[in-house]
Design a protein around this motif. Structure first.
Motif, PDB file in Angstrom:
ATOM      1  N   LEU A 165       0.837  -1.196   0.000  1.00 26.50           N
ATOM      2  CA  LEU A 165       0.000   0.000   0.000  1.00 26.50           C
ATOM      3  C   LEU A 165       0.868   1.240   0.000  1.00 26.50           C
ATOM      4  CD1 LEU A 165      -2.448  -0.933   2.924  1.00 26.50           C
ATOM      5  CD2 LEU A 165      -2.767  -1.366   0.476  1.00 26.50           C
ATOM      6  N   GLU A 166       0.366   2.275  -0.613  1.00 20.24           N
ATOM      7  CA  GLU A 166       0.909   3.622  -0.442  1.00 20.24           C
ATOM      8  C   GLU A 166      -0.191   4.417   0.242  1.00 20.24           C
ATOM      9  OE1 GLU A 166       4.031   4.204  -0.908  1.00 20.24           O
ATOM     10  OE2 GLU A 166       4.390   2.324  -1.974  1.00 20.24           O
ATOM     11  N   THR A 167       0.191   5.246   1.200  1.00 20.27           N
ATOM     12  CA  THR A 167      -0.796   5.906   2.052  1.00 20.27           C
ATOM     13  C   THR A 167      -0.479   7.385   2.255  1.00 20.27           C
ATOM     14  OG1 THR A 167       0.397   5.446   4.116  1.00 20.27           O
ATOM     15  CG2 THR A 167      -1.120   3.727   3.311  1.00 20.27           C
ATOM     16  N   THR A 168      -1.408   8.068   2.909  1.00 15.88           N
ATOM     17  CA  THR A 168      -1.230   9.484   3.237  1.00 15.88           C
ATOM     18  C   THR A 168      -0.669   9.673   4.640  1.00 15.88           C
ATOM     19  OG1 THR A 168      -3.484   9.725   4.096  1.00 15.88           O
ATOM     20  CG2 THR A 168      -3.144  10.159   1.724  1.00 15.88           C
ATOM     21  N   ASP A 174      -1.343   6.302  10.177  1.00 15.51           N
ATOM     22  CA  ASP A 174      -2.469   5.994  11.056  1.00 15.51           C
ATOM     23  C   ASP A 174      -3.604   5.356  10.257  1.00 15.51           C
ATOM     24  OD1 ASP A 174      -4.658   5.941  12.761  1.00 15.51           O
ATOM     25  OD2 ASP A 174      -4.544   8.065  13.290  1.00 15.51           O
ATOM     26  N   PRO A 175      -3.829   4.046  10.408  1.00 17.00           N
ATOM     27  CA  PRO A 175      -4.846   3.366   9.602  1.00 17.00           C
ATOM     28  C   PRO A 175      -6.275   3.805   9.898  1.00 17.00           C
ATOM     29  CG  PRO A 175      -3.897   1.847  11.193  1.00 17.00           C
ATOM     30  CD  PRO A 175      -3.113   3.122  11.292  1.00 17.00           C
ATOM     31  N   SER A 176      -6.494   4.458  11.021  1.00 18.60           N
ATOM     32  CA  SER A 176      -7.845   4.918  11.346  1.00 18.60           C
ATOM     33  C   SER A 176      -8.181   6.244  10.671  1.00 18.60           C
ATOM     34  CB  SER A 176      -8.005   5.085  12.856  1.00 18.60           C
ATOM     35  OG  SER A 176      -7.836   3.848  13.500  1.00 18.60           O
ATOM     36  N   ASN A 177      -7.163   7.038  10.368  1.00 19.33           N
ATOM     37  CA  ASN A 177      -7.425   8.391   9.867  1.00 19.33           C
ATOM     38  C   ASN A 177      -6.770   8.717   8.535  1.00 19.33           C
ATOM     39  OD1 ASN A 177      -8.984   9.362  12.175  1.00 19.33           O
ATOM     40  ND2 ASN A 177      -7.084   9.104  13.311  1.00 19.33           N
ATOM     41  N   ASN A 178      -5.657   8.073   8.227  1.00 26.64           N
ATOM     42  CA  ASN A 178      -4.999   8.345   6.954  1.00 26.64           C
ATOM     43  C   ASN A 178      -5.589   7.446   5.878  1.00 26.64           C
ATOM     44  OD1 ASN A 178      -2.049   8.701   8.894  1.00 26.64           O
ATOM     45  ND2 ASN A 178      -3.214  10.376   8.029  1.00 26.64           N
ATOM     46  N   ALA A 179      -5.293   7.768   4.633  1.00 25.82           N
ATOM     47  CA  ALA A 179      -5.926   7.104   3.492  1.00 25.82           C
ATOM     48  C   ALA A 179      -4.937   6.231   2.730  1.00 25.82           C
ATOM     49  CB  ALA A 179      -6.507   8.151   2.540  1.00 25.82           C
ATOM     50  N   ILE A 180      -5.469   5.207   2.090  1.00 23.94           N
ATOM     51  CA  ILE A 180      -4.714   4.420   1.118  1.00 23.94           C
ATOM     52  C   ILE A 180      -4.844   5.157  -0.213  1.00 23.94           C
ATOM     53  CG2 ILE A 180      -4.589   2.243  -0.158  1.00 23.94           C
ATOM     54  CD1 ILE A 180      -5.988   0.902   2.260  1.00 23.94           C
ATOM     55  N   ILE A 181      -3.717   5.444  -0.862  1.00 20.46           N
ATOM     56  CA  ILE A 181      -3.793   6.091  -2.171  1.00 20.46           C
ATOM     57  C   ILE A 181      -3.445   5.123  -3.305  1.00 20.46           C
ATOM     58  CG2 ILE A 181      -3.507   8.457  -1.357  1.00 20.46           C
ATOM     59  CD1 ILE A 181      -0.522   8.248  -2.122  1.00 20.46           C
ATOM     60  N   GLN A 182      -2.834   3.990  -2.960  1.00 17.52           N
ATOM     61  CA  GLN A 182      -2.567   2.962  -3.965  1.00 17.52           C
ATOM     62  C   GLN A 182      -2.548   1.606  -3.274  1.00 17.52           C
ATOM     63  OE1 GLN A 182       1.354   2.729  -5.762  1.00 17.52           O
ATOM     64  NE2 GLN A 182       0.499   2.154  -7.745  1.00 17.52           N
ATOM     65  N   ILE A 183      -3.188   0.644  -3.911  1.00 17.27           N
ATOM     66  CA  ILE A 183      -3.181  -0.728  -3.408  1.00 17.27           C
ATOM     67  C   ILE A 183      -2.765  -1.642  -4.553  1.00 17.27           C
ATOM     68  CG2 ILE A 183      -5.654  -1.004  -3.841  1.00 17.27           C
ATOM     69  CD1 ILE A 183      -5.728  -2.837  -1.379  1.00 17.27           C
ATOM     70  N   ALA A 184      -1.762  -2.472  -4.269  1.00 15.44           N
ATOM     71  CA  ALA A 184      -1.285  -3.422  -5.270  1.00 15.44           C
ATOM     72  C   ALA A 184      -1.181  -4.791  -4.623  1.00 15.44           C
ATOM     73  CB  ALA A 184       0.075  -2.996  -5.816  1.00 15.44           C
ATOM     74  N   ALA A 185      -1.503  -5.806  -5.397  1.00 16.00           N
ATOM     75  CA  ALA A 185      -1.403  -7.186  -4.922  1.00 16.00           C
ATOM     76  C   ALA A 185      -0.975  -8.065  -6.087  1.00 16.00           C
ATOM     77  CB  ALA A 185      -2.737  -7.661  -4.369  1.00 16.00           C
ATOM     78  N   ILE A 186      -0.118  -9.001  -5.781  1.00 16.23           N
ATOM     79  CA  ILE A 186       0.318  -9.982  -6.771  1.00 16.23           C
ATOM     80  C   ILE A 186       0.149 -11.351  -6.131  1.00 16.23           C
ATOM     81  CG2 ILE A 186       2.189 -10.829  -8.232  1.00 16.23           C
ATOM     82  CD1 ILE A 186       3.490  -8.034  -7.989  1.00 16.23           C
ATOM     83  N   ARG A 187      -0.613 -12.194  -6.784  1.00 19.40           N
ATOM     84  CA  ARG A 187      -0.806 -13.559  -6.299  1.00 19.40           C
ATOM     85  C   ARG A 187       0.440 -14.375  -6.613  1.00 19.40           C
ATOM     86  NH1 ARG A 187      -5.060 -15.811  -4.295  1.00 19.40           N
ATOM     87  NH2 ARG A 187      -6.844 -14.566  -4.818  1.00 19.40           N
ATOM     88  N   PHE A 188       0.896 -15.151  -5.637  1.00 18.60           N
ATOM     89  CA  PHE A 188       2.033 -16.036  -5.904  1.00 18.60           C
ATOM     90  C   PHE A 188       1.917 -17.288  -5.057  1.00 18.60           C
ATOM     91  CE2 PHE A 188       3.586 -14.008  -2.130  1.00 18.60           C
ATOM     92  CZ  PHE A 188       4.607 -14.784  -1.602  1.00 18.60           C
ATOM     93  N   ASP A 189       2.558 -18.338  -5.537  1.00 17.54           N
ATOM     94  CA  ASP A 189       2.608 -19.609  -4.827  1.00 17.54           C
ATOM     95  C   ASP A 189       4.052 -19.821  -4.392  1.00 17.54           C
ATOM     96  OD1 ASP A 189       3.096 -22.465  -4.372  1.00 17.54           O
ATOM     97  OD2 ASP A 189       1.028 -22.725  -5.058  1.00 17.54           O
ATOM     98  N   HIS A 223       8.269   2.897  -4.063  1.00 19.72           N
ATOM     99  CA  HIS A 223       7.075   3.613  -3.607  1.00 19.72           C
ATOM    100  C   HIS A 223       5.976   3.650  -4.667  1.00 19.72           C
ATOM    101  CE1 HIS A 223       9.366   4.384  -0.095  1.00 19.72           C
ATOM    102  NE2 HIS A 223      10.280   5.025  -0.799  1.00 19.72           N
ATOM    103  N   ASN A 224       6.122   2.851  -5.688  1.00 26.19           N
ATOM    104  CA  ASN A 224       4.999   2.525  -6.553  1.00 26.19           C
ATOM    105  C   ASN A 224       4.614   1.122  -6.094  1.00 26.19           C
ATOM    106  OD1 ASN A 224       3.222   1.709  -8.559  1.00 26.19           O
ATOM    107  ND2 ASN A 224       4.326   2.828 -10.161  1.00 26.19           N
TER     108      ASN A 224
END
Length: 176
Positions: A4-7, A10-25, A155-156
């Motif tokens: 994640l990239e965030t603002t 603090d997970p209660s008040n700051n924001a996620i600005i980018q979410i990335a996920a890669i599935r792997f085994d 940071h990407n």
């Protein structure tokens, strides 16, 4: 692997600005589908001023990340759907992250805010740093990530997640 990239921190008040996920085994060393989206800052969340200044020092990366940002609730639910619907390598959904104690609370907070369920349970969270130290049987071991050349933009979130998978697989190769 989720990044994640965030603002802010603090997970209660700051924001996620980018979410990335890669599935792997991990066992088969297979890398599967990816998810990478940017999110607008939702109502009730804000910037930490130090983090805003930090991102201001990297305007090119920030503008590329935020150039296609969508409504946070919609993007988060798309992430939830992606996690559930992408053909898993097994029935055991795991969240890998570095560090998991950063990403998981943000994901929990967004799940609460947008009335969504997380597709993984807190018991199935793997912290990459702890994993590497455990594989080495050395709680003080330095992280492997500095030993592996980084490809892409730090940071990407999608490039960070890809690098973290390389670290997990390198740990298997070097330390197992």
């Amino acid at each position: 692997m989720v990044d994640l990239e965030t603002t802010g921190l603090d997970p209660s008040n700051n924001a996620i600005i980018q979410i990335a996920a890669i599935r792997f085994d991990y066992q088969r060393r297979e890398i599967g589908p990816i998810f990478c989206r940017s999110l607008m800052i939702p109502y009730g969340r804000y910037w930490d001023e130090g983090t805003r200044e930090w991102w201001a020092g990297m305007p090119n990366i920030y503008s590329r990340i935020m150039g296609t940002a969508g409504p946070a609730g919609m993007v988060f639910k798309d992430f939830q759907t992606w996690c559930i619907n992408t053909a898993p390598f097994s029935d055991d959904q795991r969240l890998w992250a570095k560090p998991s104690h950063f990403e998981f609370p943000f994901l929990q907070s967004y799940a609460r805010q947008f009335d969504a369920e997380l597709p993984f349970h807190f018991r199935n969270v793997v912290d990459l740093n702890s994993f590497v130290r455990g594989m080495a049987n050395d709680p003080g071991r330095k992280p492997l990530d500095k030993d592996i050349p980084f490809q892409g933009e730090q940071h990407n979130a999608i490039d960070d997640a890809g690098h973290q998978i390389k670290v997990a697989l390198m740990a298997k190769e070097l330390l197992a």
